[in-house]
Design a protein around this motif. Structure first.
Motif, mmCIF file in Angstrom:
data_model
loop_
_atom_site.group_PDB
_atom_site.id
_atom_site.type_symbol
_atom_site.label_atom_id
_atom_site.label_comp_id
_atom_site.label_asym_id
_atom_site.label_seq_id
_atom_site.Cartn_x
_atom_site.Cartn_y
_atom_site.Cartn_z
ATOM 1 N N SER A 64 0.850 -1.197 0.000
ATOM 2 C CA SER A 64 0.000 0.000 0.000
ATOM 3 C C SER A 64 0.885 1.248 0.000
ATOM 4 C CB SER A 64 -0.914 0.016 1.222
ATOM 5 O OG SER A 64 -0.170 0.278 2.391
ATOM 6 N N TRP A 65 0.285 2.369 -0.377
ATOM 7 C CA TRP A 65 1.020 3.628 -0.387
ATOM 8 C C TRP A 65 1.368 4.081 1.019
ATOM 9 C CZ3 TRP A 65 3.441 5.202 -4.387
ATOM 10 C CH2 TRP A 65 2.994 4.810 -5.636
ATOM 11 N N PHE A 66 0.522 3.731 1.972
ATOM 12 C CA PHE A 66 0.792 4.107 3.357
ATOM 13 C C PHE A 66 2.086 3.465 3.854
ATOM 14 C CE2 PHE A 66 0.350 3.307 7.926
ATOM 15 C CZ PHE A 66 0.262 4.617 8.367
ATOM 16 N N THR A 67 2.265 2.180 3.605
ATOM 17 C CA THR A 67 3.502 1.524 4.033
ATOM 18 C C THR A 67 4.700 2.005 3.221
ATOM 19 O OG1 THR A 67 3.067 -0.355 2.575
ATOM 20 C CG2 THR A 67 2.359 -0.551 4.877
ATOM 21 N N PHE A 68 4.484 2.297 1.955
ATOM 22 C CA PHE A 68 5.559 2.795 1.103
ATOM 23 C C PHE A 68 6.099 4.123 1.623
ATOM 24 C CE2 PHE A 68 6.757 5.403 -2.624
ATOM 25 C CZ PHE A 68 7.840 4.667 -3.066
ATOM 26 N N PHE A 69 5.202 5.106 1.776
ATOM 27 C CA PHE A 69 5.653 6.416 2.238
ATOM 28 C C PHE A 69 6.067 6.385 3.703
ATOM 29 C CE2 PHE A 69 3.258 7.949 -1.521
ATOM 30 C CZ PHE A 69 4.324 8.578 -2.138
ATOM 31 N N GLY A 70 5.430 5.549 4.496
ATOM 32 C CA GLY A 70 5.829 5.400 5.891
ATOM 33 C C GLY A 70 7.240 4.866 6.024
ATOM 34 N N PHE A 71 7.562 3.828 5.246
ATOM 35 C CA PHE A 71 8.904 3.254 5.277
ATOM 36 C C PHE A 71 9.951 4.288 4.872
ATOM 37 C CE2 PHE A 71 12.399 1.252 2.924
ATOM 38 C CZ PHE A 71 12.942 0.476 3.941
ATOM 39 N N PHE A 72 9.686 5.019 3.793
ATOM 40 C CA PHE A 72 10.683 5.983 3.330
ATOM 41 C C PHE A 72 10.734 7.232 4.201
ATOM 42 C CE2 PHE A 72 10.563 3.296 -0.416
ATOM 43 C CZ PHE A 72 11.930 3.133 -0.613
#
Length: 171
Positions: A64-72
Motif C-alpha cells: 500500500s502507499w501508506f507503508t511505502f511512504f511510511g517506510f521511506f
C-alpha cells in the motif's frame, strides 16, 4: 592533469586557509570537513537523491502507499539523524564563517576547466531526465509513480542547468 575534486553545495563555504566548512542552518554552526571526511560527506550530501532513487526502484515491493511512504519517511528521518548526530558531531566546529566565500557546485564545475567533460555531463543528465520519463510512460506507471519519476527527472535537469551555467563560466 586532473583537477582536485572538492566538495561544493548550498551549505559549503571555504575559509581563509582553504578549508571546507559545512554551515548547518538548524544549529547555526559551522563544521570543518577535513580530508578524511570528504568522501563520507559527499555520501551524506546526496542522501535525498539516493532516497528518491531507492523509492523508484522499490515502489512495486510495497502493498500500500501508506507503508511505502511510511517506510521511506522513517528511512529519511533515520538517515538525517545519523548525519546530524553521528557524522556532524565528529567534525570540529568553527566559530566564524564568512558568508562571502560560498563554494557552489557551479564554481566547482567551472574550476575544472574541462569543457568536454561538462558537455558530456549535460548530455548524460539530459538523456537520463528524458529516459526516466519515457520509461515511466511506456511502462504505464500509475500517477503517483509517474510523479516520483518526474521528481527524479527534475533532479537530473537541475544538474543540467548547473552544468550549463558552469560551461559558460569556464574561461
Amino acid at each position: 592533469m586532473a583537477a582536485k575534486k572538492g566538495i561544493s553545495g548550498n551549505h559549503i563555504y571555504i575559509d581563509k586557509r582553504n578549508r571546507y566548512i559545512h554551515y548547518d542552518n538548524f544549529t547555526k554552526k559551522g563544521y570543518l570537513i577535513d580530508r578524511q571526511s570528504e568522501d563520507k560527506y559527499r555520501l551524506y550530501q546526496n542522501r535525498f537523491i539516493f532516497i528518491v532513487c531507492l523509492m523508484v526502484l522499490c515502489i512495486d515491493f510495497f502493498s500500500s502507499w501508506f507503508t511505502f511512504f511510511g517506510f521511506f519517511a522513517i528511512l529519511f528521518v533515520l538517515i538525517e539523524l545519523v548525519f546530524r548526530y553521528t557524522f556532524l558531531l565528529k567534525l570540529r566546529t568553527v566559530a566564524t564563517i564568512e558568508k562571502a566565500t560560498k563554494y557552489t557546485m557551479v564554481k566547482e564545475v567551472a574550476e575544472s576547466k574541462d569543457k568536454k567533460k561538462v558537455l558530456l555531463k549535460i548530455g548524460l543528465y539530459s538523456a537520463f531526465g528524458v529516459l526516466i520519463i519515457v520509461n515511466a510512460y511506456l511502462s504505464d506507471f500509475d500517477t503517483s509513480t509517474f510523479i516520483l519519476c518526474l521528481g527524479l527527472s527534475f533532479f537530473a535537469f537541475y544538474y543540467v542547468y548547473i552544468n550549463i551555467v558552469a560551461y559558460f563560466k569556464i574561461k
